[in-house]
Design a protein around this motif. Structure first.
Motif, short mmCIF file in Angstrom:
data_model
loop_
_atom_site.label_atom_id
_atom_site.label_comp_id
_atom_site.label_asym_id
_atom_site.label_seq_id
_atom_site.Cartn_x
_atom_site.Cartn_y
_atom_site.Cartn_z
N ASP A 108 0.81 -1.22 0.00
CA ASP A 108 0.00 0.00 0.00
C ASP A 108 0.84 1.27 0.00
O ASP A 108 0.31 2.38 -0.09
N LEU A 109 2.16 1.11 0.11
CA LEU A 109 3.03 2.28 0.10
C LEU A 109 3.03 2.92 -1.28
O LEU A 109 2.98 2.23 -2.31
N PRO A 110 3.07 4.24 -1.35
CA PRO A 110 3.09 4.91 -2.66
C PRO A 110 4.40 4.63 -3.40
O PRO A 110 5.41 4.27 -2.78
N ARG A 111 4.37 4.80 -4.70
CA ARG A 111 5.55 4.61 -5.53
C ARG A 111 5.94 5.94 -6.16
O ARG A 111 5.07 6.78 -6.42
N SER A 112 7.21 6.12 -6.39
CA SER A 112 7.69 7.32 -7.05
C SER A 112 8.23 6.96 -8.43
O SER A 112 8.99 5.99 -8.57
N TRP A 113 7.80 7.71 -9.44
CA TRP A 113 8.27 7.51 -10.81
C TRP A 113 9.07 8.74 -11.22
O TRP A 113 8.57 9.86 -11.19
N ILE A 114 10.32 8.52 -11.60
CA ILE A 114 11.16 9.61 -12.10
C ILE A 114 11.23 9.47 -13.62
O ILE A 114 11.77 8.48 -14.14
N VAL A 115 10.68 10.43 -14.33
CA VAL A 115 10.65 10.39 -15.80
C VAL A 115 11.73 11.33 -16.32
O VAL A 115 11.71 12.53 -16.03
N VAL A 116 12.67 10.77 -17.09
CA VAL A 116 13.80 11.56 -17.59
C VAL A 116 13.97 11.31 -19.08
O VAL A 116 13.60 10.26 -19.60
N PRO A 117 14.52 12.30 -19.82
CA PRO A 117 14.74 12.09 -21.26
C PRO A 117 15.65 10.90 -21.53
O PRO A 117 15.45 10.15 -22.48
N SER A 118 16.66 10.72 -20.67
CA SER A 118 17.58 9.60 -20.80
C SER A 118 18.25 9.36 -19.45
O SER A 118 18.25 10.24 -18.58
N ALA A 119 18.81 8.17 -19.27
CA ALA A 119 19.52 7.83 -18.04
C ALA A 119 20.73 7.00 -18.39
O ALA A 119 20.63 6.03 -19.16
N SER A 120 21.87 7.35 -17.85
CA SER A 120 23.11 6.63 -18.17
C SER A 120 23.13 5.25 -17.52
O SER A 120 22.50 5.03 -16.48
N ASP A 121 23.86 4.33 -18.15
CA ASP A 121 24.01 3.00 -17.57
C ASP A 121 24.67 3.09 -16.19
O ASP A 121 24.33 2.32 -15.28
N GLU A 122 25.61 4.00 -16.05
CA GLU A 122 26.30 4.14 -14.77
C GLU A 122 25.33 4.53 -13.66
O GLU A 122 25.37 3.96 -12.56
N LEU A 123 24.46 5.50 -13.94
CA LEU A 123 23.48 5.92 -12.95
C LEU A 123 22.58 4.76 -12.56
O LEU A 123 22.35 4.50 -11.37
#
Length: 297
Positions: A108-123
């Motif tokens: 029941d805990l909320p979820r957070s969605w981070i929407v980004v144009p791109s994300a590096s493999d390292e990150l």
């Protein structure tokens, strides 16, 4: 300045799409340096039609969640800040549950969605973010489940109808392709119409800014085709409205008023050119007009 306007666009865009599906709250507190738009969403039961029209976005918004859309790539500090806020929410909810003598269900805990144009493999690797291809398409990376956080790399999403409404939030070719797909939707699609209005408003604002950056110029180009179609449609609507006014005035001059029967005649007369409908409106009797044009329905 443009980042703030883009963040406002993001919030209004998501609010418009998600409002029929539940309760939406936008941050509403944006500075000129703000790099993201933030939406909090509490779902309600939705119809199959709504689920189908938003597709992947509806799946993202299945439960209580926050959606944070960045207009540029993020770093580890950004992800940590999102985690910090999310863990603070968890702590508050846990305290409330304890005060009420209840046990907090992890699901029941909320979820957070981070929407980004791109994300590096390292990150992604640094946070242990992984794909879940059995349930989700490429481009959506989940941190370990205990954190209830996922990163949506828009440029990695498959180019399908399923992902359209998220790909509009991308950059470069990703966004340009999505806008072209949006234009290809039927004009009767209300989500298409509402989104085009938001897109054209954003482009008008950005074009008026001084000393445009390369990213801002790219954004203008991505939105230009949508703006052009909106402008053409607006001009056409204005032209048709002007012609309608002319026809109604002609009929009002002939017959004193335009009642329900004559209103239907107006719609049919507008299928003709002004050179054709003008003499007909002035010469035919009411009975002849009704007989001739009502038969076209």
């Amino acid at each position: 300045m443009t980042q703030r306007f883009y963040s406002q666009f993001v919030e209004h865009y998501l609010e418009q799409l998600l409002s029929p599906l539940g309760t939406v709250a936008v941050s509403g507190l944006l500075t000129d340096e703000e790099r993201r738009g933030i939406v909090l969403f509490l779902p309600q039961e939705v119809t199959q039609t709504e689920e189908h029209s938003l597709r992947l976005l509806t799946k993202v918004a299945q439960g209580d969640c926050s959606i944070e859309v960045y207009c540029e790539p993020i770093d580890e500090t950004d992800v940590r800040n999102c985690l910090r806020k999310l863990l603070s929410v968890f702590s508050t909810l846990n305290s409330q549950a304890q005060a009420e003598g209840k046990t907090l269900d992890e699901n029941d805990l909320p979820r957070s969605w981070i929407v980004v144009p791109s994300a590096s493999d390292e990150l992604l690797n640094n946070f242990g973010a992984r794909l879940e291809l059995e349930n989700w398409p490429t481009g959506i990376y989940f941190l370990p489940e205990i954190f209830r956080l996922a990163i949506v790399a828009v440029d990695k999403l498959p180019i399908t109808e399923e992902t359209l409404w998220l790909r509009i939030l991308g950059r470069g070719e990703t966004q340009r392709t999505a806008v072209n797909e949006l234009l290809g939707l039927p004009e009767s699609n209300q989500l298409r119409q509402n989104t085009l209005k938001l897109i054209t408003d954003l482009r008008i604002i950005v074009v008026q800014q001084e000393n445009l950056t390369e990213d801002e110029q790219e954004l203008i180009m991505n939105l230009s085709q949508a703006y052009q179609q909106w402008e053409d449609t607006t001009k056409q609507q204005a032209r048709l409205e002007g012609q309608r006014q002319v026809v109604e005035n002609l009929l009002r001059f002939r017959f004193g008023s335009v009642d329900e029967e004559l209103s239907r005649v107006v719609d049919n007369l507008l299928q003709l050119t002004p050179e054709e409908f003008t003499p007909l409106s002035l010469e035919l009797s009411r009975e002849d007009l009704l007989a001739r044009f009502n038969s076209h329905q």
